[in-house]
Design an enzyme around this catalytic site. Structure first.
Site, PDB file in Angstrom:
ATOM      1  N   GLU A 185       1.034  -1.153  -0.004  1.00 27.85           N
ATOM      2  CA  GLU A 185      -0.144   0.022  -0.155  1.00 27.85           C
ATOM      3  C   GLU A 185       0.619   1.111  -0.042  1.00 27.85           C
ATOM      4  O   GLU A 185       0.532   2.171  -0.863  1.00 27.85           O
ATOM      5  CB  GLU A 185      -0.887  -0.091   1.202  1.00 27.85           C
ATOM      6  CG  GLU A 185      -2.079  -1.064   1.144  1.00 27.85           C
ATOM      7  CD  GLU A 185      -3.066  -1.027   2.147  1.00 27.85           C
ATOM      8  OE1 GLU A 185      -4.048  -1.846   2.222  1.00 27.85           O
ATOM      9  OE2 GLU A 185      -2.745  -0.553   3.301  1.00 27.85           O
ATOM     10  N   GLU A 443     -20.685  -7.234 -12.495  1.00 29.23           N
ATOM     11  CA  GLU A 443     -21.851  -8.069 -13.075  1.00 29.23           C
ATOM     12  C   GLU A 443     -21.180  -9.446 -13.482  1.00 29.23           C
ATOM     13  O   GLU A 443     -21.950 -10.522 -13.391  1.00 29.23           O
ATOM     14  CB  GLU A 443     -22.444  -7.445 -14.221  1.00 29.23           C
ATOM     15  CG  GLU A 443     -21.497  -7.232 -15.554  1.00 29.23           C
ATOM     16  CD  GLU A 443     -22.209  -6.614 -16.522  1.00 29.23           C
ATOM     17  OE1 GLU A 443     -23.195  -7.142 -17.013  1.00 29.23           O
ATOM     18  OE2 GLU A 443     -21.871  -5.585 -17.023  1.00 29.23           O
TER      19      GLU A 443
HETATM   20  P1  NDP Z   1       2.146  -8.570   6.904  1.00 30.18           P
HETATM   21  O1  NDP Z   1       2.209  -9.429   7.389  1.00 30.18           O
HETATM   22  O2  NDP Z   1       1.042  -8.421   5.817  1.00 30.18           O
HETATM   23  O3  NDP Z   1       3.292  -8.221   5.953  1.00 30.18           O
HETATM   24  C1  NDP Z   1       4.599  -8.367   6.451  1.00 30.18           C
HETATM   25  C2  NDP Z   1       5.684  -8.373   5.458  1.00 30.18           C
HETATM   26  O4  NDP Z   1       7.023  -8.445   5.944  1.00 30.18           O
HETATM   27  C3  NDP Z   1       5.734  -9.873   4.835  1.00 30.18           C
HETATM   28  O5  NDP Z   1       6.009  -9.897   3.367  1.00 30.18           O
HETATM   29  C4  NDP Z   1       6.620 -10.624   5.605  1.00 30.18           C
HETATM   30  O6  NDP Z   1       7.152 -11.869   5.050  1.00 30.18           O
HETATM   31  C5  NDP Z   1       7.719  -9.702   5.842  1.00 30.18           C
HETATM   32  N1  NDP Z   1       8.602  -9.707   6.975  1.00 30.18           N
HETATM   33  C6  NDP Z   1       8.149 -10.396   8.232  1.00 30.18           C
HETATM   34  N2  NDP Z   1       9.353 -10.420   9.038  1.00 30.18           N
HETATM   35  C7  NDP Z   1      10.454 -10.317   8.307  1.00 30.18           C
HETATM   36  C8  NDP Z   1      11.972 -10.149   8.447  1.00 30.18           C
HETATM   37  N3  NDP Z   1      12.207 -10.534   9.716  1.00 30.18           N
HETATM   38  N4  NDP Z   1      12.696  -9.786   7.501  1.00 30.18           N
HETATM   39  C9  NDP Z   1      12.228  -9.710   6.428  1.00 30.18           C
HETATM   40  N5  NDP Z   1      10.867  -9.504   5.970  1.00 30.18           N
HETATM   41  C10 NDP Z   1       9.971  -9.818   6.914  1.00 30.18           C
HETATM   42  O7  NDP Z   1       2.302  -7.232   7.636  1.00 30.18           O
HETATM   43  P2  NDP Z   1       1.990  -5.718   7.616  1.00 30.18           P
HETATM   44  O8  NDP Z   1       3.107  -4.989   8.601  1.00 30.18           O
HETATM   45  O9  NDP Z   1       2.036  -5.350   6.050  1.00 30.18           O
HETATM   46  O10 NDP Z   1       0.573  -5.403   8.097  1.00 30.18           O
HETATM   47  C11 NDP Z   1       0.350  -5.788   9.327  1.00 30.18           C
HETATM   48  C12 NDP Z   1      -1.013  -6.081   9.733  1.00 30.18           C
HETATM   49  O11 NDP Z   1      -1.869  -5.124   9.419  1.00 30.18           O
HETATM   50  C13 NDP Z   1      -1.607  -7.116   8.257  1.00 30.18           C
HETATM   51  O12 NDP Z   1      -1.216  -8.375   8.675  1.00 30.18           O
HETATM   52  C14 NDP Z   1      -2.950  -6.787   8.245  1.00 30.18           C
HETATM   53  O13 NDP Z   1      -3.596  -7.805   8.935  1.00 30.18           O
HETATM   54  C15 NDP Z   1      -3.181  -5.507   8.661  1.00 30.18           C
HETATM   55  N6  NDP Z   1      -3.397  -4.491   7.760  1.00 30.18           N
HETATM   56  C16 NDP Z   1      -4.197  -4.327   6.986  1.00 30.18           C
HETATM   57  C17 NDP Z   1      -4.600  -3.499   5.944  1.00 30.18           C
HETATM   58  C18 NDP Z   1      -5.730  -3.648   5.262  1.00 30.18           C
HETATM   59  O14 NDP Z   1      -6.862  -4.319   5.480  1.00 30.18           O
HETATM   60  N7  NDP Z   1      -6.028  -2.949   3.757  1.00 30.18           N
HETATM   61  C19 NDP Z   1      -3.614  -2.640   5.608  1.00 30.18           C
HETATM   62  C20 NDP Z   1      -2.370  -2.546   6.606  1.00 30.18           C
HETATM   63  C21 NDP Z   1      -2.556  -3.500   7.819  1.00 30.18           C
HETATM   64  P3  NDP Z   1       6.584 -13.177   4.669  1.00 30.18           P
HETATM   65  O15 NDP Z   1       5.174 -12.936   4.058  1.00 30.18           O
HETATM   66  O16 NDP Z   1       7.515 -14.113   3.983  1.00 30.18           O
HETATM   67  O17 NDP Z   1       6.397 -13.609   6.246  1.00 30.18           O
END
Ligand code: NDP
Length: 484
Positions: A185, A443
């Site tokens: 986003e 639709e």
């Molecule tokens: P997400 O879990 O969506 O994404 C976190 C990202 O960071 C993933 O790609 C993950 O990789 C990566 N990651 C995690 N740990 C590490 C690490 N140690 N090193 C490198 N990469 C890492 O979390 P967000 O922070 O984007 O958002 C948090 C939560 O907030 C979401 O899960 C959602 O529930 C909520 N949210 C919802 C929104 C909406 O409804 N539109 C908008 C924003 C937030 P991998 O996938 O491989 O684990």
């Protein structure tokens, strides 16, 4: 029926975010004497530094694309963007919302205490700044979560979504670390506002756990908008390089960016609560351990929202807050059903999702997959070739709709409405009964006649087999429909 005890309050809520505010208001409505303690601003992550300001920024970023295609519709546009205007107008709206939340709590006779809370015991909370204690029959922890940064050298040089809303200036270039909701986003926002944007993600494809077509579709669409992706790679370290930042990657590359943003997940806000004094235990994922009613290992203490370390979504926190109140203050034990959560990623184009992805569904059911892919009507007079994707995953033979996945303009609004029939257990035949609204993209959801392909015993069937089987199925389906 509210029972009365010798405590100063019936309920103390720690944290005035979405879950805490809902619980406080409702409990007060059932006659409980309620205080809510908030160390920061009333409204929590969603209102102050999450969903709401994010969506306002998303709107701002979308103008770029409208301006690009405006010429095809006869408009001549000379547009310039001013970051400060956007940021400051957003701040005014957030201030207004905070006032609205505050007055709603006050009107509900909830006492707002602006302080930091920590547990003294399972019925007593200490106010850190006032250096005093308050007692309550029950305490609800609704402290939310905060952005998590992996511990890499120089991570303090990067910012998170918390700070992204308040930047003094927009950088010329940025690398966003992560491949989830917030990363994509904000990459969309920065890209739309003219920042040269890159995304670094550790996996092979962004948006883990999403349907493959959504993952690939949004990846291609974001790339087409100029966002660069560095996949299967991590950031190893960040260092200052003049006014900019040099980023070292695990594949050996190093590149310089104007800013580094971490969007690598969120962690429960439990630090400083001294949970052990109350006997509240945490899970191995770092959230507060609760039973199905939100009760922690301390019987007088409950938890709702992100702090549980479960699904970090505002509507889930609100439902959990309401369920806690129904259970405790209205003799109506309520378990929140999290099996069908509609969710959207506010990228450009949007993704809207509910239910099972194709691959998850195929592991657990025999399924039919219906896909419509087409150029949205808005694109047809432009040179944009981008396609919209709508996908329905149903039980074999037109049974229950198990999942719906939409990539394209308006996906979030559409998926919210799809959530209604899915909550009712709708079948493909129910969708088919609905009359199409023309011309609209949605639709397509009610005019998908033949499965694009099917799965039996986890195996994707060939197109030929699918077609002949499907013709037979259609006859069964028509017969079934006629019988109803
Ligand atoms: P997400 O879990 O969506 O994404 C976190 C990202 O960071 C993933 O790609 C993950 O990789 C990566 N990651 C995690 N740990 C590490 C690490 N140690 N090193 C490198 N990469 C890492 O979390 P967000 O922070 O984007 O958002 C948090 C939560 O907030 C979401 O899960 C959602 O529930 C909520 N949210 C919802 C929104 C909406 O409804 N539109 C908008 C924003 C937030 P991998 O996938 O491989 O684990």
């Amino acid at each position: 029926m509210v029972e009365f005890h010798n405590y100063e309050y019936d309920l103390i809520v720690i944290g005035a975010g979405s879950g805490g505010v809902r619980a406080a208001r409702m409990a007060s409505g059932y006659g409980a004497k309620v205080a809510i303690i908030e160390a920061d601003r009333v409204g929590g992550t969603c209102v102050i530094r999450g969903c709401v300001p994010k969506k306002l920024f998303v709107y701002a970023s979308r103008f770029t694309e409208l301006f690009e295609v405006a010429g095809s519709f006869g408009w001549q546009i000379d547009a310039r963007f001013d970051w400060e205007t956007l940021r400051d107008n957003k701040d005014k709206e957030i201030d207004r919302l905070e006032r609205a939340y505050t007055s709603t709590l006050e009107n509900c006779d909830v006492k707002i205490i602006r302080d930091r809370a920590t547990f003294h015991d399972a019925h007593t909370v200490r106010l850190v700044n006032a250096d005093t204690t308050l007692s309550a029959q029950r305490v609800l922890i609704a402290t939310g979560s905060h952005p998590f940064k992996p511990h890499i050298d120089g991570c303090e040089l990067g910012f998170t979504s918390d700070e992204a809303f308040h930047l003094d200036n927009l950088p010329e270039s940025i690398i966003v670390y992560g491949g989830g909701y917030i990363a994509l986003e904000f990459a969309t926002i920065f890209n739309g506002l003219g920042v040269e944007t890159s995304v670094c993600y550790r996996g092979g494809q962004i948006l883990r756990n999403f349907d493959q077509d959504m993952r690939l579709g949004i990846y291609e669409a974001m790339k087409a908008r100029g966002i660069k992706f560095i996949l299967n790679c991590n950031i190893e370290s960040v260092e200052k390089s003049g006014e900019d930042f040099k980023v070292h990657f695990t594949d050996g590359a190093e590149r310089v960016y104007g800013a580094v943003m971490f969007a690598t997940g969120r962690a429960a806000n439990i630090q400083g609560l001294e949970l052990e004094r109350a006997g509240v235990e945490i899970t191995d994922k770092g959230g507060i351990a609760v039973d199905r009613y939100g009760q922690t290992t301390a019987p007088s203490v409950y938890a709702v929202g992100d702090v549980r370390g479960g699904v970090a979504l505002t509507p889930v926190a609100i439902r959990e807050g309401a369920a806690f109140v129904e259970t405790v203050y209205n003799e109506n034990p309520t378990i929140v059903d999290l099996s069908q959560i509609p969710t959207a990623v506010f990228t450009e184009p949007e993704i809207g999702v509910i239910g099972m992805s194709e691959h998850y569904a195929a592991k657990h059911h025999d399924i039919d997959v219906y896909i419509a892919s087409f150029r949205p009507m808005m694109n047809v007079m432009t040179d944009k070739s981008e396609r919209m994707i709508l996908k329905l995953v149903t039980e074999f033979g037109g049974g229950r709709v198990l999942g719906c996945h939409i990539l394209g303009p308006g996906a979030a609004e559409m998926i919210q409405l799809v959530a209604v029939p899915l909550a009712m257990g709708a079948t493909k035949a129910d969708f088919d009964r609905a009359i199409a609204l023309h011309p609209s993209a949605a639709e397509e959801l009610v005019t998908l006649t033949k499965p694009s392909y099917q799965y039996r015993d986890e195996k994707k069937l060939s197109a030929e087999l699918t077609l002949s089987e499907e013709q037979g199925l259609n006859k069964m389906l028509i017969a079934g429909t006629t019988n109803q």
